[in-house]
Design an enzyme around this catalytic site. Structure first.
Site, PDB file in Angstrom:
ATOM      1  N   LYS A 181       0.819  -1.224   0.000  1.00  0.00           N
ATOM      2  CA  LYS A 181       0.000   0.000   0.000  1.00  0.00           C
ATOM      3  C   LYS A 181       0.850   1.270   0.000  1.00  0.00           C
ATOM      4  O   LYS A 181       0.516   2.241  -0.679  1.00  0.00           O
ATOM      5  CB  LYS A 181      -0.912   0.014   1.223  1.00  0.00           C
ATOM      6  CG  LYS A 181      -1.938  -1.102   1.250  1.00  0.00           C
ATOM      7  CD  LYS A 181      -3.168  -0.772   0.437  1.00  0.00           C
ATOM      8  CE  LYS A 181      -4.119  -1.958   0.398  1.00  0.00           C
ATOM      9  NZ  LYS A 181      -3.596  -3.084  -0.372  1.00  0.00           N
ATOM     10  N   HIS A 235     -17.398   4.786  -2.147  1.00  0.00           N
ATOM     11  CA  HIS A 235     -16.378   3.926  -2.756  1.00  0.00           C
ATOM     12  C   HIS A 235     -16.710   3.859  -4.251  1.00  0.00           C
ATOM     13  O   HIS A 235     -17.713   3.277  -4.644  1.00  0.00           O
ATOM     14  CB  HIS A 235     -16.437   2.540  -2.110  1.00  0.00           C
ATOM     15  CG  HIS A 235     -15.477   1.555  -2.709  1.00  0.00           C
ATOM     16  ND1 HIS A 235     -14.594   0.821  -1.956  1.00  0.00           N
ATOM     17  CD2 HIS A 235     -15.268   1.162  -3.992  1.00  0.00           C
ATOM     18  CE1 HIS A 235     -13.890   0.035  -2.735  1.00  0.00           C
ATOM     19  NE2 HIS A 235     -14.285   0.212  -3.977  1.00  0.00           N
ATOM     20  N   ARG A 259      -6.454  -7.339 -10.979  1.00  0.00           N
ATOM     21  CA  ARG A 259      -7.124  -8.596 -11.339  1.00  0.00           C
ATOM     22  C   ARG A 259      -8.557  -8.291 -11.757  1.00  0.00           C
ATOM     23  O   ARG A 259      -8.994  -7.147 -11.687  1.00  0.00           O
ATOM     24  CB  ARG A 259      -7.163  -9.504 -10.114  1.00  0.00           C
ATOM     25  CG  ARG A 259      -7.713  -8.722  -8.904  1.00  0.00           C
ATOM     26  CD  ARG A 259      -8.230  -9.565  -7.802  1.00  0.00           C
ATOM     27  NE  ARG A 259      -8.460  -8.799  -6.588  1.00  0.00           N
ATOM     28  CZ  ARG A 259      -9.594  -8.178  -6.283  1.00  0.00           C
ATOM     29  NH1 ARG A 259     -10.619  -8.209  -7.125  1.00  0.00           N
ATOM     30  NH2 ARG A 259      -9.730  -7.519  -5.145  1.00  0.00           N
ATOM     31  N   VAL A 290     -14.928  -9.098  -8.548  1.00  0.00           N
ATOM     32  CA  VAL A 290     -16.225  -9.769  -8.393  1.00  0.00           C
ATOM     33  C   VAL A 290     -17.306  -9.000  -9.159  1.00  0.00           C
ATOM     34  O   VAL A 290     -18.139  -9.585  -9.842  1.00  0.00           O
ATOM     35  CB  VAL A 290     -16.612  -9.862  -6.899  1.00  0.00           C
ATOM     36  CG1 VAL A 290     -18.025 -10.433  -6.742  1.00  0.00           C
ATOM     37  CG2 VAL A 290     -15.610 -10.701  -6.126  1.00  0.00           C
TER      38      VAL A 290
END
Lengths: 447, 187, 447, 187
Positions: A118, A210, A294, A297
């Site tokens: 991070k 978000h 990646r 979901v």
């Protein structure tokens, strides 16, 4: 150009099926890997070949790098798709794939490693012109340093694990007196969870959204974005419901966020699909949180509103092809919502594995279901509790909510408890319907 | 037409297995003359414990039949694999393992099965020109190396971990094996 | 404005479910009607109320006007949706609904009656400026008249029943010597099938495409079209596969066909959804065949590429609302294909009713399934053999075909025979894939 | 939470039906010699406890068969109706018909059921101030008018089409009825 004719999918559940679907559409052969418990799983049945790689715990099977590499070798695949979770963001795994001359479908290992740290990611993004929350450039060493920094930034601040995610090693500090205790707790939690006690500190936003930007980048510095996803409906940092587009984002903000993400990808030499997670403050400013290197979901909501197949793009990029559309080709059409259907108690959120005795999937206009479950399927207790993703698409957000309510009514899962009743409640909630909510939604909804 | 093809194995399975089970139980119980409640209880427990779904018993005095509904789940589950198995690559490890992973109980009952602890390629000998570690009839002790499974360029020697005689070798030299796949039968 | 709060659905199967889905999304209550055989049918289970209206033969139940009107009265509905087939194009039924003060969801009864009479429809369309095939303006009375006309039109010609459809009362005549015999056969077939022996004659196209235009018209002369559907893949005039858009139609032809249809709707005072069926000749000219004054089986392909909900539009128009988008809002995005999955032998096309022992519906990106079947459902022998519609959507026709192949592979129906294997064969066929085919495709494919 | 609600009726059905069957078997076999009631009860419990769905027992004196109906189709079928039945309009004809369409076999066994030949509204009398055509205890012959079903403003007189005594009236005056819905029970 690499020839990709056969792909091993180092994953299970709906995302393994999702990847197989696209491989079938591309005429690419598939190899499923599985644990002993997953012998009857749908990804095993739909793949062209299947290899049992180990016992039921993930560490023995889906996280078992030597076994998965061996399976790739004996089945002679050209590439491995890691899905999400498990090894998807393991730089080690990506490196071993490279060493074994198997194409890892994702960005380069060094990029994964950088984004996995991070502090490093934050520094890199700042250098690439991405707005970041005011905070510590390096891991915090002492309470004194933290106090100094917090005074500069202004309270409230948040302490975060450098290596982490999912809320572990995270503490909100609203006044200086709490700083010392919170710092120690966060460090020890981070050490326990990630074997790395490094933490950093940054400004804490009270009611942020978000918002994440989906990017596609090839190996030739062509980068586009597919707009944003709204992921503010979370419970303990686990997303429950995602949307595209966000009810809080206008075309201009979308363009600005997209441009920032695209520029950053070019700076770091990113290739493959990826996601920039941002916090959007109430005043319209946005700050980089992290990059997921990646498939996500929640990628289907983007697919619904853009008609892009993100997995197909990943595979084509991995094969060394150029992006086959430009930013101007990307149109956001209508509104999409995804509900994650988990095998959980809808009130207490305790897992509810077991046998699904009845299973009806909704159909009709604008409904997509990504699932690996079927009537008679037993949800094993070893893995993630998500059993299906229910996704809808309609002309407007209001119509999409109505469609989701109809689809939730038609979806029948018996034998186990699921989050379907929770989703029904959220869809009927006035605040959710208004579109005016933040990441605090679930805390307040529960209360 | 593949949905018809796919259903065929499932349809065959039922009657065949039932036949096996029925024969076994007839053998076991045919000498008994009558049944009391305790015996019936024992019988039910026994049959249930073994997961059987059908039991019949009959002699000149008595006939008993127990059956349990077979799971409709299997019927309802999609089974496209059978469809694709045929055109799939012939060297696929999935196909052989599907057959050998559960050796027919009738033949291999009582055998100790050595299974592969890892995914890899099975070799019976330490090198191409060398003799096999073991053959049918070889005596083994727990430390005896019975084969190599090559994974990621590493040659992993597999030990017997039991004593006895090799009576069956399930996999051919050079074939890929998956986790848990039977390699040897030891008696 | 009419208040529509509760709708009776005078139909069964997937279309009854389809209508219920939209009603649910609109917050409208539903009443299912059903025969005794359909007591366990999905439309009965998903509706808010259900009324058994008669015995198994359609004439006793789904075509039983007094029983359906009684059911509407005892359940106090505001409107009846007729679906397709059964009473959907019965002017009598529409009239009785009007008399009983129940809104018939469709155009006015007189418009249905006019379009139901082929000769009348042809005359009306010609007057409205719609191109029609050269032919007889009135029913043919004598062989002499027919011969005279055929000479003017030029052979080959086709003789068609004025009242008919589905190929009955239809004869192709390639030379004058065949004319007399064919005329007599066609007349007697028409009389037997439709109780009306009137036939007419028109030019016969050797290799036409079946192209249809979807229109939406409100009660205030607002009319738009949603582009075309390609329906050339037919077997004995039964459509098997439909697409939108057509691989043979460019933007200019679409605009021309659409404008013709929109103008005709305004001329005849059409309201509700409707479809203009055209024959498209190899030279690009097109000719009106007939107008369907109802929802079509293949409406989903249009919904996929436009994101319109055609059933919602029907209901809103029936409620007296204005169309809520204009022609400029209609965008054709991507490509959609529908395969009709029938309970039939895939080679001999003999019906295959019975119990469905296993049923898996495909999911994932760009796949829609409209069905009333489920695991354990028994397909009754009394009605239409269609058990599901498999619909895909992708960016291009090539990707849509790949997606359909993948979806067909994932679709499992056991216990009965279905047309799935036939669809697999067609999807793999080079001529189909080229997009260069006509309504003769299936004749040549069978051979 | 409605999927839990929806499953409830299905779950209840099993044991209830089984209970009926068990009683029937007890009645049939209780007078016979070699197995007594306690043994049978124990046997049934035993069989049930182990999840068996079928049991047969026979010797020269006795033959016992117990079976439990499995309805995999029903379990697998989506059942959202139960979810919606509760909030649906109370005057819905579907709800009463679902209960009355198949009168409990135990009570109504042997009754001749007069069903409604049409959809409409059920009236017991020719007019609001008139006496009912028939009441419980009324004797009917085939031509006796037993009620009116109003459909599309037409009063359709329904005849008994059988002889006997009215012992049960399934529908209340003024209620809607569907095709095939039981109206009267005649003995």
């Amino acid at each position: 150009m690499r020839d990709i004719r056969k792909i091993l999918i180092a994953n299970r559940g709906e995302i393994a099926c999702r990847i197989i679907w696209t491989c079938k559409e591309m005429g690419i052969k598939t190899v499923a890997v599985h644990s002993e418990a997953d012998r009857e799983a749908l990804h095993v049945k739909f793949a062209d070949e299947a290899v049992c790689v180990g016992g039921n715990p993930s560490a023995e099977s889906y996280l078992n790098i030597p076994a998965i590499i061996s399976a790739a070798e004996i089945t002679n695949v050209d590439a491995i798709h890691p899905g999400y979770g498990f090894l998807a963001e393991s730089a080690t795994f990506a490196t071993i794939c490279e060493d074994c001359n198997i194409k890892f479908i994702g960005p380069r290992a060094d990029v994964i490693a950088m984004m996995g740290d991070k502090v490093e990611a934050r520094r890199t993004m700042q250098a690439a012109g991405v707005p970041i929350l005011p905070g510590s450039p390096d891991p915090i060493e002492s309470t004194e340093e933290a106090a100094q920094l917090a005074r500069e930034i202004g309270f409230p601040v948040i302490i975060k694990a450098a290596a982490g995610g999912g809320g572990r090693g995270m503490r909100i500090v609203r006044q200086e007196s709490e700083l010392h205790g919170s710092l120690e707790t966060a460090q020890s939690e981070a050490l326990a969870a990630f074997k790395n006690g490094a933490v950093y500190i940054e400004r804490y936003l009270e009611r942020p959204r978000h918002i994440e930007i989906q990017v596609l980048a090839d190996e030739y510095e062509n980068v586009i974005h597919l707009g944003e996803r709204e992921c503010s409906i979370q419970r303990r940092h686990q997303k429950l419901i995602e949307e595209a587009p966000s009810p809080a984002i206008d075309a201009e903000t979308r363009r600005r966020m997209g441009e920032v993400a695209v520029k950053a990808c070019k700076e770091i030499g990113y290739s493959s699909a990826g996601t920039f997670e941002f916090l959007l403050d109430e005043d319209g400013s946005f700050y980089f949180m992290e990059m997921n290197t990646r498939i996500q979901v929640e990628h289907p909501v983007t697919e619904m509103v853009t008609l892009a197949d993100i997995v197909r793009n990943q595979i084509r990029i991995a094969a060394g092809e150029e992006l086959y559309y430009s930013q101007d080709d990307v149109q956001i059409v209508g509104h999409s919502i995804e509900c994650r259907i988990n095998a959980e108690d809808p009130v207490k959120f305790t897992p509810s594995p077991g046998k699904i005795t009845a299973f009806n999937i909704p159909g009709g206009p604008g409904v997509r279901v990504d699932t690996a479950a079927y009537p008679g399927y037993t949800v094993p207790p070893y893995y993630d509790s998500m059993i299906a993703k229910l996704i809808v698409h309609a002309r407007t957000r209001e119509l999409a909510i109505a469609r989701m309510q109809r689809a939730l009514d038609m979806m029948v899962v018996e034998g186990i408890k699921t989050t379907i009743p929770l989703h029904r409640k959220i869809m009927a909630d006035e605040r959710f319907r208004s579109g005016n909510f933040s990441t605090k939604f679930m805390e307040e909804f529960d209360a | 037409m593949s949905e018809q093809t796919a259903s065929a194995p499932a349809a065959e399975e039922g009657p065949k297995n039932e036949g096996n089970r029925r024969r076994k139980h007839q053998r076991r119980h045919s000498h008994e003359a009558s049944l009391n409640m305790d015996e019936l209880r024992e019988l039910a427990e026994l049959v249930n414990e073994h997961g059987f779904t059908d039991f019949e018993f009959e002699n000149k005095n008595i006939r008993v039949r127990l059956s349990k509904a077979t799971t409709p789940a299997y019927v309802a589950a999609p089974q496209p694999m059978a469809v694709q198995a045929a055109p799939a690559a012939p060297a696929a490890p999935a196909a052989p393992s599907a057959e050998t992973a559960t050796p027919a109980a009738s033949e291999d009952e009582g055998l100790h099965i050595i299974t592969s602890p890892i995914v890899g390629t099975f070799y019976r000998a330490p090198g191409p020109d060398k003799d096999p570690y073991v053959s049918e009839g070889s005596k083994v002790s727990p430390e005896t190396v019975v084969c190599i499974v090559e994974a990621m360029k590493l040659m992993n020697e597999i030990q017997a971990e039991t004593s006895g005689e090799v009576v069956k070798i399930f996999v051919e030299n050079g074939q890929p094996v998956e986790y848990g796949q039977p390699l040897f039968g030891i008696k």
